[in-house]
Scaffold this motif. Structure first.
Motif, mmCIF file in Angstrom:
data_model
loop_
_atom_site.group_PDB
_atom_site.id
_atom_site.type_symbol
_atom_site.label_atom_id
_atom_site.label_comp_id
_atom_site.label_asym_id
_atom_site.label_seq_id
_atom_site.Cartn_x
_atom_site.Cartn_y
_atom_site.Cartn_z
ATOM 1 N N GLY A 84 0.810 -1.212 0.000
ATOM 2 C CA GLY A 84 0.000 0.000 0.000
ATOM 3 C C GLY A 84 0.838 1.253 0.000
ATOM 4 O O GLY A 84 0.492 2.244 -0.664
ATOM 5 N N LEU A 85 1.972 1.239 0.722
ATOM 6 C CA LEU A 85 2.852 2.422 0.718
ATOM 7 C C LEU A 85 3.466 2.653 -0.651
ATOM 8 O O LEU A 85 3.650 3.816 -1.086
ATOM 9 C CB LEU A 85 3.957 2.233 1.766
ATOM 10 N N GLU A 86 3.802 1.581 -1.349
ATOM 11 C CA GLU A 86 4.404 1.733 -2.670
ATOM 12 C C GLU A 86 3.366 2.100 -3.729
ATOM 13 O O GLU A 86 3.597 2.969 -4.570
ATOM 14 C CB GLU A 86 5.107 0.435 -3.079
ATOM 15 N N ALA A 87 2.207 1.412 -3.671
ATOM 16 C CA ALA A 87 1.220 1.616 -4.727
ATOM 17 C C ALA A 87 0.418 2.900 -4.541
ATOM 18 O O ALA A 87 -0.042 3.495 -5.529
ATOM 19 C CB ALA A 87 0.272 0.413 -4.789
ATOM 20 N N TYR A 88 0.231 3.323 -3.301
ATOM 21 C CA TYR A 88 -0.588 4.511 -3.036
ATOM 22 C C TYR A 88 0.194 5.494 -2.163
ATOM 23 O O TYR A 88 -0.204 5.823 -1.042
ATOM 24 C CB TYR A 88 -1.894 4.105 -2.335
ATOM 25 N N ALA A 89 1.328 5.901 -2.714
ATOM 26 C CA ALA A 89 2.216 6.789 -1.947
ATOM 27 C C ALA A 89 1.541 8.118 -1.626
ATOM 28 O O ALA A 89 1.808 8.733 -0.587
ATOM 29 C CB ALA A 89 3.513 7.020 -2.707
ATOM 30 N N GLU A 90 0.666 8.579 -2.513
ATOM 31 C CA GLU A 90 -0.003 9.853 -2.277
ATOM 32 C C GLU A 90 -1.090 9.739 -1.209
ATOM 33 O O GLU A 90 -1.506 10.761 -0.648
ATOM 34 C CB GLU A 90 -0.621 10.345 -3.592
ATOM 35 N N TRP A 94 -2.925 6.458 3.912
ATOM 36 C CA TRP A 94 -3.958 5.823 4.735
ATOM 37 C C TRP A 94 -4.495 4.545 4.089
ATOM 38 O O TRP A 94 -5.008 3.650 4.767
ATOM 39 C CB TRP A 94 -5.103 6.800 4.999
ATOM 40 N N VAL A 95 -4.346 4.448 2.721
ATOM 41 C CA VAL A 95 -4.781 3.233 2.038
ATOM 42 C C VAL A 95 -3.934 2.048 2.497
ATOM 43 O O VAL A 95 -4.418 0.917 2.624
ATOM 44 C CB VAL A 95 -4.703 3.412 0.517
ATOM 45 N N ALA A 96 -2.626 2.320 2.763
ATOM 46 C CA ALA A 96 -1.748 1.244 3.240
ATOM 47 C C ALA A 96 -2.235 0.720 4.592
ATOM 48 O O ALA A 96 -2.178 -0.486 4.858
ATOM 49 C CB ALA A 96 -0.319 1.754 3.343
ATOM 50 N N VAL A 97 -2.715 1.621 5.429
ATOM 51 C CA VAL A 97 -3.235 1.192 6.737
ATOM 52 C C VAL A 97 -4.474 0.314 6.552
ATOM 53 O O VAL A 97 -4.634 -0.710 7.220
ATOM 54 C CB VAL A 97 -3.556 2.424 7.601
ATOM 55 N N VAL A 98 -5.342 0.730 5.596
ATOM 56 C CA VAL A 98 -6.553 -0.067 5.351
ATOM 57 C C VAL A 98 -6.200 -1.439 4.805
ATOM 58 O O VAL A 98 -6.764 -2.467 5.244
ATOM 59 C CB VAL A 98 -7.483 0.684 4.389
ATOM 60 N N LEU A 99 -5.255 -1.498 3.862
ATOM 61 C CA LEU A 99 -4.863 -2.789 3.293
ATOM 62 C C LEU A 99 -4.197 -3.671 4.349
ATOM 63 O O LEU A 99 -4.427 -4.892 4.388
ATOM 64 C CB LEU A 99 -3.914 -2.569 2.107
#
Length: 461
Positions: free
Chosen positions: A190-196, A199-204
């Motif tokens: 999530g950090l790599e794919a949605y760097a902008e 919070w998406v990384a936290v959800v994933l």
């Protein structure tokens, strides 16, 4: 007669004979034709009757076949209707079971939905993370399934262990470690794919943990003790602590019983009750000292009743107050088998019960208290019922009155009354002091007879 005449006579006779023969043949032919005609008619009638019967039989057979066919059709229709109803009932039953299960287990339904909604994105995210690291898509799918599937495999193994009563701690730890590894992979992807949008990384990352958390809450958080059960458990522990504090010696005896007997052969309550019987000789909560206190108090109460026996309103009021201030009301009083509860007001108006009632001495019957009450009552008594002077009767005179007094006592008991000095004084016409002395002899005599009767019954048994 000449020859010619004879020939003519013979010819005439022959002709007559021929005529008669011809007439007979004609009559026979007519009869034969008549019989033949009758036979043909009879044959036609028989044929017609047989044809009619055949037609009726054929019609009856057709009717029966039609009736049987109609019945078979009705039976087939009924069977089809029953089968249709059975299928409909089965569908309703299945729907009812499903609806009932959904109604009774809404949490399980939504937990399953949330688990699917959590696991699927987690697996897709892990496949994407491994694919972005140049891992073959099939290998990435297998590795993602290994992480998520492994977590759930360990989870269900823990559930089986819990159902079997085994320890589940190692399964729960392994489940959370595997889920944490899957969450780390999803968080990194999530950090790599949605760097902008970090919070998406936290959800994933949470998608791998949330399903495990929901399942853990479902299997462990919904099976604890209720508030009432916790309250009862707390009260039980306090009761056991107070028991050991207040009855330490008996509790230690109960522990010795539990350790001496086979395991789980008796409960803690049974052991404590047995230990109380050993130490106190009676059921839990009672002792010889308590019996002595209750007996002493009832002796005093009996003396009060004796003192007021010649004043009925005061006696009733005393009984009411005795019931009002009874220190052992309800079931605790009922638990004293030898004494029983205090006498209620209706009992004062009824015949006394028990062994003492057979002797006519009422519920309490204390000779010592009776003598003390007699002394106090004789001081306040005025006059005498029999018109005697100040001198009382001698022992010999009272002994002479004893048979008559026993008879009067039996009458009093039969009437539901107690044997009192006032009653004997009134019926014998003697002083109350003498009547009380005579009353004591009567009671002693009746007690003696009662004991002898019980002894004879015991010997006979």
């Amino acid at each position: 007669m000449s020859y010619r005449e004879e020939r003519r006579a013979d010819a005439a006779a022959q002709a007559e004979q021929n005529r008669k023969a011809a007439e007979a043949r004609a009559a026979q032919e007519r009869e034969d034709r008549r019989l033949e005609l009758e036979t043909k008619l009879k044959a036609k009638e028989i044929a017609a009757e047989q044809k009619r019967r055949d037609a009726e039989a054929k019609a009856e057979l057709a009717r029966k076949e039609a009736e049987a066919k109609r019945r078979q059709e009705l039976a087939d229709k009924k069977v089809r209707a029953q089968e249709k109803e059975r299928q409909a009932a089965a569908r309703r039953a299945r729907f009812g079971r499903v609806a009932g299960w959904l109604k009774a287990n809404p949490a399980t339904l939504f937990v399953a939905f949330v688990m699917v909604a959590s696991i699927v994105p987690a697996v897709i995210s892990q496949v994407g993370a491994l694919s972005s690291a140049k891992v073959h898509v099939m290998l990435a799918a297998l590795l993602a399934a290994m992480l998520e599937g492994g977590a759930w495999a360990i989870t269900f193994m823990g559930k089986q262990a819990e159902d079997a009563g085994r320890e589940t701690r190692k399964y729960r730890i392994a489940t959370w470690l595997t889920a944490a590894a899957a969450a780390a992979v999803n968080f990194w992807h999530g950090l790599e794919a949605y760097a902008e949008h970090p919070w998406v990384a936290v959800v994933l990352g949470g998608s791998s943990l949330f399903a495990i958390y929901i399942w853990d809450m479902k299997t462990h958080g919904s099976h604890g003790k209720t508030r009432e059960e916790r309250r009862q458990e707390k009260a039980r522990k306090k009761h056991l602590a107070d028991r050991r504090k207040h009855h330490k010696e008996i509790a230690e005896e109960a522990d010795r019983l539990l350790s001496a007997l086979p395991f789980e052969s008796i409960t803690e309550e049974q052991a404590f009750e047995t230990a109380w019987q050993i130490k106190r000789g009676t059921q839990p909560g009672l002792s010889a000292e308590i019996f002595a206190q209750v007996t002493g108090a009832r002796v005093q109460l009996g003396a009060a009743f004796e003192l007021g026996e010649h004043v009925r309103p005061e006696l009733v009021r005393a009984g009411m107050l005795a019931r009002l201030y009874n220190p052992l009301p309800g079931r605790l009083a009922e638990g004293i088998p030898t004494l029983g509860p205090s006498v209620p007001v209706p009992a004062l108006q009824q015949a006394p019960e028990g062994a003492t009632a057979l002797a006519g001495i009422g519920v309490y019957g204390s000779e010592g208290a009776s003598e003390k009450a007699c002394e106090k009552a004789s001081e306040s008594a005025s006059g005498n019922a029999g018109g005697n002077g100040s001198r009382g009767r001698s022992d010999e005179e009272l002994e002479a009155l004893l048979p008559k007094a026993l008879k009067i006592a039996a009458e009093l008991v039969a009437e539901g009354n107690q044997i009192s000095g006032a009653a004997l004084s009134k019926r014998l016409g003697i002083r109350r002091d003498d009547a009380r002395r005579l009353r004591d002899r009567v009671i002693a005599e009746r007690k003696l007879k009662l004991v002898e009767g019980q002894a004879d019954a015991a010997v006979g048994a």
